[in-house]
Write an enzyme that holds these catalytic residues in place. Structure first.
Site, PDB file in Angstrom:
ATOM      1  N   ASN A 174       2.016  -5.111  -3.163  1.00  0.00           N
ATOM      2  CA  ASN A 174       0.626  -5.457  -2.853  1.00  0.00           C
ATOM      3  C   ASN A 174      -0.183  -4.189  -2.565  1.00  0.00           C
ATOM      4  O   ASN A 174       0.283  -3.307  -1.843  1.00  0.00           O
ATOM      5  CB  ASN A 174       0.653  -6.352  -1.594  1.00  0.00           C
ATOM      6  CG  ASN A 174      -0.664  -7.017  -1.288  1.00  0.00           C
ATOM      7  OD1 ASN A 174      -1.276  -7.642  -2.152  1.00  0.00           O
ATOM      8  ND2 ASN A 174      -1.114  -6.916  -0.041  1.00  0.00           N
TER       9      ASN A 174
ATOM     10  N   HIS B  38     -10.338  -6.456  -1.864  1.00  0.00           N
ATOM     11  CA  HIS B  38     -11.358  -6.220  -0.830  1.00  0.00           C
ATOM     12  C   HIS B  38     -12.540  -5.554  -1.535  1.00  0.00           C
ATOM     13  O   HIS B  38     -12.567  -4.336  -1.689  1.00  0.00           O
ATOM     14  CB  HIS B  38     -10.816  -5.301   0.266  1.00  0.00           C
ATOM     15  CG  HIS B  38      -9.717  -5.924   1.068  1.00  0.00           C
ATOM     16  ND1 HIS B  38      -9.938  -6.992   1.907  1.00  0.00           N
ATOM     17  CD2 HIS B  38      -8.400  -5.650   1.152  1.00  0.00           C
ATOM     18  CE1 HIS B  38      -8.791  -7.342   2.483  1.00  0.00           C
ATOM     19  NE2 HIS B  38      -7.846  -6.541   2.038  1.00  0.00           N
TER      20      HIS B  38
ATOM     21  N   GLU C 141       0.800  -1.241   0.000  1.00  0.00           N
ATOM     22  CA  GLU C 141       0.000   0.000   0.000  1.00  0.00           C
ATOM     23  C   GLU C 141       0.827   1.284   0.000  1.00  0.00           C
ATOM     24  O   GLU C 141       0.591   2.196   0.795  1.00  0.00           O
ATOM     25  CB  GLU C 141      -0.952  -0.006   1.211  1.00  0.00           C
ATOM     26  CG  GLU C 141      -1.849  -1.228   1.255  1.00  0.00           C
ATOM     27  CD  GLU C 141      -2.825  -1.244   2.432  1.00  0.00           C
ATOM     28  OE1 GLU C 141      -2.720  -0.381   3.311  1.00  0.00           O
ATOM     29  OE2 GLU C 141      -3.690  -2.121   2.454  1.00  0.00           O
TER      30      GLU C 141
ATOM     31  N   ASP D 152     -12.084 -10.447  -0.072  1.00  0.00           N
ATOM     32  CA  ASP D 152     -13.352 -10.591   0.649  1.00  0.00           C
ATOM     33  C   ASP D 152     -14.354  -9.678  -0.052  1.00  0.00           C
ATOM     34  O   ASP D 152     -13.971  -8.803  -0.824  1.00  0.00           O
ATOM     35  CB  ASP D 152     -13.250 -10.334   2.165  1.00  0.00           C
ATOM     36  CG  ASP D 152     -12.522  -9.060   2.562  1.00  0.00           C
ATOM     37  OD1 ASP D 152     -12.477  -8.121   1.746  1.00  0.00           O
ATOM     38  OD2 ASP D 152     -12.020  -9.003   3.703  1.00  0.00           O
TER      39      ASP D 152
ATOM     40  N   GLU E 278      -6.007 -10.874  -0.929  1.00  0.00           N
ATOM     41  CA  GLU E 278      -6.778 -10.599   0.301  1.00  0.00           C
ATOM     42  C   GLU E 278      -8.272 -10.533   0.005  1.00  0.00           C
ATOM     43  O   GLU E 278      -8.977  -9.665   0.513  1.00  0.00           O
ATOM     44  CB  GLU E 278      -6.335  -9.266   0.938  1.00  0.00           C
ATOM     45  CG  GLU E 278      -4.854  -9.150   1.171  1.00  0.00           C
ATOM     46  CD  GLU E 278      -4.444  -7.899   1.957  1.00  0.00           C
ATOM     47  OE1 GLU E 278      -5.314  -7.215   2.517  1.00  0.00           O
ATOM     48  OE2 GLU E 278      -3.223  -7.627   2.005  1.00  0.00           O
TER      49      GLU E 278
HETATM   50  C1  XIL Z   1      -5.855  -5.985   8.623  1.00  0.00           C
HETATM   51  C2  XIL Z   1      -6.148  -7.161   9.557  1.00  0.00           C
HETATM   52  O1  XIL Z   1      -7.058  -8.020   8.949  1.00  0.00           O
HETATM   53  C3  XIL Z   1      -6.682  -6.669  10.868  1.00  0.00           C
HETATM   54  O2  XIL Z   1      -6.796  -7.750  11.793  1.00  0.00           O
HETATM   55  C4  XIL Z   1      -5.757  -5.583  11.441  1.00  0.00           C
HETATM   56  O3  XIL Z   1      -6.323  -5.063  12.606  1.00  0.00           O
HETATM   57  C5  XIL Z   1      -5.534  -4.483  10.428  1.00  0.00           C
HETATM   58  O4  XIL Z   1      -5.029  -5.041   9.230  1.00  0.00           O
HETATM   59  N1  XIL Z   1      -4.814  -4.549   3.824  1.00  0.00           N
HETATM   60  C6  XIL Z   1      -3.760  -5.294   4.286  1.00  0.00           C
HETATM   61  C7  XIL Z   1      -3.925  -6.096   5.510  1.00  0.00           C
HETATM   62  O5  XIL Z   1      -2.738  -5.368   3.616  1.00  0.00           O
HETATM   63  O6  XIL Z   1      -2.724  -6.219   6.225  1.00  0.00           O
HETATM   64  C8  XIL Z   1      -5.004  -5.556   6.412  1.00  0.00           C
HETATM   65  O7  XIL Z   1      -5.208  -6.487   7.478  1.00  0.00           O
HETATM   66  C9  XIL Z   1      -6.261  -5.343   5.630  1.00  0.00           C
HETATM   67  C10 XIL Z   1      -6.055  -4.356   4.519  1.00  0.00           C
END
Ligand code: XIL
Length: 346
Positions: free
Chosen positions: A188, A224, A146, A255, A253
């Site tokens: 990422n 996401h 990020e 969802d 990641e």
């Molecule tokens: C999130 C986790 O799922 C949480 O448990 C934590 O509190 C915060 O981070 N992008 C990412 C992940 O790269 O590392 C993040 O994970 C979600 C968004």
């Protein structure tokens, strides 16, 4: 009773309906994974589903800077080690997440006042220590996470940018490569799945790093998704241009968060979303990694991070498979050679 057609008979005999996702995925060379929390690795209900259904894991938090090096020079690996051992025991690949990020960093980094040389030494030592510990055990690393700013689409004003300038990215990739020359190294990010300013910025960053010979091997699309995701066509075009740079593309990641309480119609729509993204990965030879950010709604980060939303994963809070699970299984059961041999089949 309607007689099954030759096609469905073939499909049924090739793969039986009750096979777990990982077995179906193995047949396609796909890594299907989930982010996991080290503190839950003693929960047998949780680990039973994880080991049965997935052939890959990502530590959700336990490899982040604040967990691994909470104080300068003091490394803690218990939770990450537990996940890696579980993965080894169960024949699962591990994605490492993440060496450099602007969040979940300890106070000594956030408030640190060091010279440029010291910052560089801190970054390199962190990556070398963690990377060599898991050398040969972690197949893919999110080296930088990020780094692009959502407003300006330039580099985010993180601690690392302030400390080292834009070069921190290249320093991180080179350190990761030195620590584990076999690991596949990823940039990422989120909201760069489709087409737009953010994905253009990611593309440009990747192109520049590649052109300068920085050891980067892939781009992680976090995925996401909300109820208004980019189109699959836009995602395909974006993936294609990254692949043309010679990079792998991983879904890292996924969802799909829904306004809660979710209706059956929303869950059915969500299932299609999951299926379409997986189908896209299966279509692209250089995109064989498909990782979800958790697997059960019971432990998803979504309701905390995005109030009023949830139900984002493929198992519900009681570990029962949701329509999205069935959709992924159905997609993995599709036999490419069969659908090519029968072009008129659905
Ligand atoms: C999130 C986790 O799922 C949480 O448990 C934590 O509190 C915060 O981070 N992008 C990412 C992940 O790269 O590392 C993040 O994970 C979600 C968004």
């Amino acid at each position: 009773m309607k007689l099954p057609t030759l096609l469905t008979m073939c499909a049924i005999t090739t793969v039986s309906a009750d096979e777990p996702l990982r077995k179906l995925a193995d047949a396609h060379g796909i890594k299907i994974g989930a982010a996991v929390k080290g503190r839950l690795m003693s929960d047998e209900r949780y680990t039973a589903v994880l080991a049965r259904e997935f052939n890959a894991v990502t530590p959700e938090n336990d490899l982040k800077f604040e967990r691994v090096q909470p104080e300068r020079g003091k490394f803690t690996f218990e939770l990450a080690d537990g996940i890696v051992a579980f993965a080894e025991k169960n024949g699962m690949a591990v994605r490492g997440h993440a060496f450099v990020w602007h969040r979940q960093q300890p106070a000594w980094i956030m408030n640190g006042e060091f010279s440029k040389d010291e910052w560089r030494e801190i970054l390199e030592t962190h990556i070398r220590t963690v990377g060599t510990r898991y050398r040969g055990k972690i197949v893919q690393w999110d080296v930088v996470n990020e780094a692009i700013d959502d407003q300006t689409h330039g580099l985010r004003e993180s601690v690392w940018l302030k400390a080292l300038g834009p070069e921190y990215i290249e320093i991180a990739f080179r350190a990761a490569h030195a620590a584990d020359p076999e690991a596949r190294l990823f940039y990422n990010d989120y909201s760069g799945e489709g087409l737009g300013k953010k994905s253009d910025a990611i593309y440009e960053l990747a192109r520049d790093l590649k052109a300068r010979g920085v050891p980067i091997h892939g781009i992680g699309l976090q995925m996401h998704l909300t109820e208004k995701p980019p189109t699959i066509g836009a995602m395909r075009t974006n993936m294609d241009r990254l692949i043309e740079l010679g990079l792998e593309v991983a879904v890292t990641e996924m969802d799909v968060r829904l306004k809660t309480p979710a209706t059956e119609a929303q869950l059915a729509w969500q299932a299609e979303c999951y299926r379409d993204v997986l189908a896209l990965c299966m279509e692209k030879k250089r995109s064989g990694t498909f990782v979800l950010w958790g697997f059960t709604d019971r432990y998803s980060w979504v309701p905390t991070a995005f109030k009023g939303t949830g139900a984002a994963l493929i198992f519900d809070e009681n570990f029962s498979p949701k329509p999205a699970y069935q959709a992924l299984a159905g997609q993995l059961r599709r036999d490419e050679s069969l659908s090519k041999a029968h072009p008129h089949s659905p």
